[in-house]
Design a protein around this motif. Structure first.
Motif, mmCIF file in Angstrom:
data_model
loop_
_atom_site.group_PDB
_atom_site.id
_atom_site.type_symbol
_atom_site.label_atom_id
_atom_site.label_comp_id
_atom_site.label_asym_id
_atom_site.label_seq_id
_atom_site.Cartn_x
_atom_site.Cartn_y
_atom_site.Cartn_z
ATOM 1 N N LEU A 372 6.916 -39.818 19.080
ATOM 2 C CA LEU A 372 7.868 -39.071 18.261
ATOM 3 C C LEU A 372 8.150 -37.685 18.842
ATOM 4 C CD1 LEU A 372 9.666 -38.929 15.784
ATOM 5 C CD2 LEU A 372 7.679 -38.207 14.438
ATOM 6 N N PRO A 373 7.136 -36.935 19.273
ATOM 7 C CA PRO A 373 7.438 -35.636 19.897
ATOM 8 C C PRO A 373 8.348 -35.785 21.119
ATOM 9 C CG PRO A 373 5.125 -35.724 19.300
ATOM 10 C CD PRO A 373 5.677 -37.109 19.091
ATOM 11 N N GLU A 374 8.153 -36.860 21.891
ATOM 12 C CA GLU A 374 9.017 -37.060 23.061
ATOM 13 C C GLU A 374 10.446 -37.380 22.648
ATOM 14 O OE1 GLU A 374 5.996 -38.750 26.531
ATOM 15 O OE2 GLU A 374 6.708 -40.123 24.971
ATOM 16 N N ALA A 410 20.064 -48.185 22.038
ATOM 17 C CA ALA A 410 18.786 -48.818 22.373
ATOM 18 C C ALA A 410 17.702 -48.437 21.374
ATOM 19 C CB ALA A 410 18.368 -48.429 23.789
ATOM 20 N N LEU A 411 17.712 -47.175 20.922
ATOM 21 C CA LEU A 411 16.693 -46.706 19.985
ATOM 22 C C LEU A 411 16.777 -47.461 18.666
ATOM 23 C CD1 LEU A 411 14.481 -44.654 19.170
ATOM 24 C CD2 LEU A 411 16.330 -43.134 18.418
ATOM 25 N N LYS A 536 10.546 -50.633 23.360
ATOM 26 C CA LYS A 536 9.149 -50.512 22.941
ATOM 27 C C LYS A 536 9.027 -49.641 21.690
ATOM 28 C CE LYS A 536 7.457 -52.914 26.351
ATOM 29 N NZ LYS A 536 6.445 -52.395 27.280
ATOM 30 N N VAL A 537 9.892 -48.612 21.571
ATOM 31 C CA VAL A 537 9.861 -47.764 20.384
ATOM 32 C C VAL A 537 10.166 -48.595 19.140
ATOM 33 C CG1 VAL A 537 10.992 -45.859 19.173
ATOM 34 C CG2 VAL A 537 10.465 -45.647 21.602
ATOM 35 N N MET A 538 11.243 -49.394 19.192
ATOM 36 C CA MET A 538 11.637 -50.195 18.035
ATOM 37 C C MET A 538 10.517 -51.134 17.600
ATOM 38 S SD MET A 538 13.569 -51.538 15.713
ATOM 39 C CE MET A 538 15.162 -50.744 15.962
#
Length: 602
Positions: A372-374, A410-411, A536-538
């Motif tokens: 999340l910080p990134e 993408a996010l 990978k985030v999703m």
């Protein structure tokens, strides 16, 4: 230069196996004086043991050919009919009965070699010492790579199905070692000490140990060689295409078999295929550079040229296991079933005997999810803010829409870069029951120059996330449609070398942006190098919050079998159901709206 039984290791060169061919049988090996075979292993004990196995197998082959040429009494018969019973059904006594004739054949062969002078005393001693060492290694519980190889070759030639990981195979190797000690080594040792030990009776018709490793002799008669490997490969590829195999899987099949075919010989009769063909192919293929296909397709290199060099970054273990071992095993398993009556040998299990040996770690290039910080640093940082404003210094001659929308879409979708870039605004989005959605489907019309592809046929419709609606994605899609655009980012050119992949150029831009914005992470196994990190985030974010994402990302849920996913899951969830899950996936990030876009120039 280190040497052993057929083992050669020279400074600066990969270890190899080599053996001199006796003068009277050179015609069986293309007139060669010396056979040289890359071992596909770094210098060390494993490479030496493999060389020992090949050495013993070739001595067996040489003896068989020499006796045949001289009209000797012993001429092994062709392999017996393949029994239906797997090795796991054999008792230890039956296993012993199977291998004793082979051990006696070695005994007989040594006696004949001494009687006819076809091997020197040094060769005879070396063979006895090498085999003794392998038998002792098995008896002590250490195991023997060489006897594993010879046992597998023997079983394949005899047509006995087996699992190299099952305890029955380990027992077979143990029984084989005991049989070799009693049937060959004891008598052979006495002969080498000067005793006159009579040979066993002329061996019964049987499959000689190592027969499956020999180089097949050319068919010199006028008879038809039967079905060839090239024919089987052609039929297999056509069959997979008829079955509706996805383009990504089809590409892997063609890549793998386009090298295996010429390696083993497209004109080779299937009856002449041997364990060595499979093992040497897999040992060699892993030596290719990670980008070998690009070098061959676009730089004019040949596979032979690439194999002649050592590469700092060879093929990854994941690629080797999934794209080559898995693909070749599936082909061999299918072929040995379909063409059993044509003599296609049982070779599929040989694949499991070859392991990755290059100096790369599993998943060293595996990308991780952004933290999340990134995400906040990326989307709220000055670099992305400048992209959203369309500042020329931030865009740098690239397509502003691609730079802005690719990471944002993408996010919130978890889609792959190619899936996003091949969206056709004319047909790959819409609205149903008041829910706007994106369609990821390689069967809908593609834009000019685009070749649609879905990695594992994960066709799906995904509701457009409320945050994407807020940022203006439906409006952007409508403008693209009204302007007649047939791909999402018409300002991003398609590389000539990309073979219809609209993401290649745009993907390069995203990687450059990550690097320039200080977001790139090259930590082994925890990389952040490209757009895949958003997928990978999703999946990670959803899993950590107990939100199912398989209908969004297209992955098979872990509680469903592959058969269920492919054959029984025929009605995807309603858009309203998926939207409820999607709305729960939120990110505490302030993403700026796009203020200037290249679409205004259309």
């Amino acid at each position: 230069m280190a040497k052993g039984l057929g083992y050669v290791s020279e400074k600066g060169r990969a270890p190899r196996f080599q053996i001199r061919v006796p003068d009277d049988i050179k015609q069986h090996f293309g007139g060669k004086d010396i056979l040289r075979i890359p071992l596909g292993l770094p210098d060390g004990p494993e490479a030496k043991r493999k060389a020992t196995a090949l050495y013993l197998a070739y001595l067996d082959t040489f003896a068989r050919l020499q006796h045949g040429a001289a009209g000797g009494a012993w001429e092994p018969a062709p392999p017996p009919p393949k029994p239906a019973r797997p090795l796991s059904d054999y008792t230890p006594e039956e296993m012993r009965a199977m291998v004793i004739p082979g051990a006696k054949g070695m005994n007989y062969g040594q006696h004949e070699a001494i009687a006819t002078g076809t091997q020197s005393f040094t060769q005879l001693v070396s063979t006895h010492s090498a085999m003794s060492a392998e038998v002792r290694s098995v008896a002590s519980g250490k195991g023997s790579w060489a006897l594993d190889l010879l046992s597998a070759a023997y079983l394949h030639t005899a047509g006995v199905p087996f699992d190299p990981h099952h305890e029955s195979f380990r027992r077979f190797v143990f029984v084989s070692a005991s049989a070799i000690r009693q049937g060959f080594l004891e008598a052979a040792g006495k002969r080498l000490e000067g005793e006159d030990v009579p040979p066993p009776p002329t061996p019964e018709k049987m499959t000689p140990i190592g027969a499956a490793l020999r180089i097949p002799e050319r068919i010199q008669s006028g008879e038809s060689p039967g079905i060839t490997l090239g024919t089987v490969i052609g039929r297999y590829v056509a069959q997979r295409e008829r079955q509706g195999t996805g383009p990504e899987i089809t590409r892997k099949i063609k890549r793998c078999l386009s090298i295996f075919g010429p390696h083993a010989g497209l004109d080779t009769p299937v009856t002449a295929l041997r364990t060595a063909h499979v093992m040497e192919f897999l040992e060699n293929i892993q030596r290719l550079p990670h980008d070998w296909a690009t070098r061959v397709d676009h730089e004019g290199a040949t596979v032979a040229q690439l194999l002649a060099q050592e590469w700092d970054k060879p093929m990854s273990p994941t690629t080797f296991d999934q794209s080559y071992k898995g693909t070749l095993k599936a082909f061999l398993k299918d072929s040995q079933t379909r063409y059993r009556e044509d003599g296609f040998p049982i070779l599929a299990d040989v694949v499991e005997l070859v392991h990755y040996t290059r100096e790369r770690e599993e998943d060293e290039e595996q990308q991780r999810a952004f933290t999340l910080p990134e995400l906040k640093r990326l989307f709220e940082g000055a670099a992305f803010q400048a992209v959203a404003r369309g500042e020329p210094s931030a865009i740098g001659g690239k397509d502003a829409d691609a730079l802005y929308w690719l990471p944002v879409i993408a996010l919130y979708t978890g889609a792959r870069g190619r899936e996003i870039c091949q969206i056709n605004p004319q047909c790959d989005w819409g609205e149903e029951d008041g829910i706007a959605f994106l369609r990821f489907d390689h069967k809908t019309p593609a834009g000019a120059g685009v070749k649609k592809s879905m990695k594992t046929d994960e066709v799906r419709r995904i509701p457009i996330h409320p945050d994407l609606v807020r940022l203006g994605l439906p409006s952007y899609l409508q403008r693209m449609k009204d302007a007649g655009a047939d791909r999402l980012f018409p300002g991003a050119p398609i590389k000539r070398s990309a073979k219809g992949n609209p993401f290649e150029r745009a993907g390069d831009w995203i990687r450059e942006f990550f690097r320039d914005a200080g977001m790139r992470d090259d930590s082994p196994g925890q990389c952040v190098t490209g757009l895949h990190a958003f997928r990978k985030v999703m999946v990670t974010h959803g899993a950590n919050q107990g939100i199912p994402t398989y209908a969004i990302a297209g992955h098979k849920p872990e509680w469903m079998t592959r058969v269920q996913w492919r054959s029984y899951y025929t009605a995807p969830a309603a858009l309203s159901t998926i939207l409820k899950d999607l709305e729960r996936i939120t990110f505490a990030v302030e993403i700026p709206m796009q203020r200037s876009a290249s679409w205004s120039n259309l």
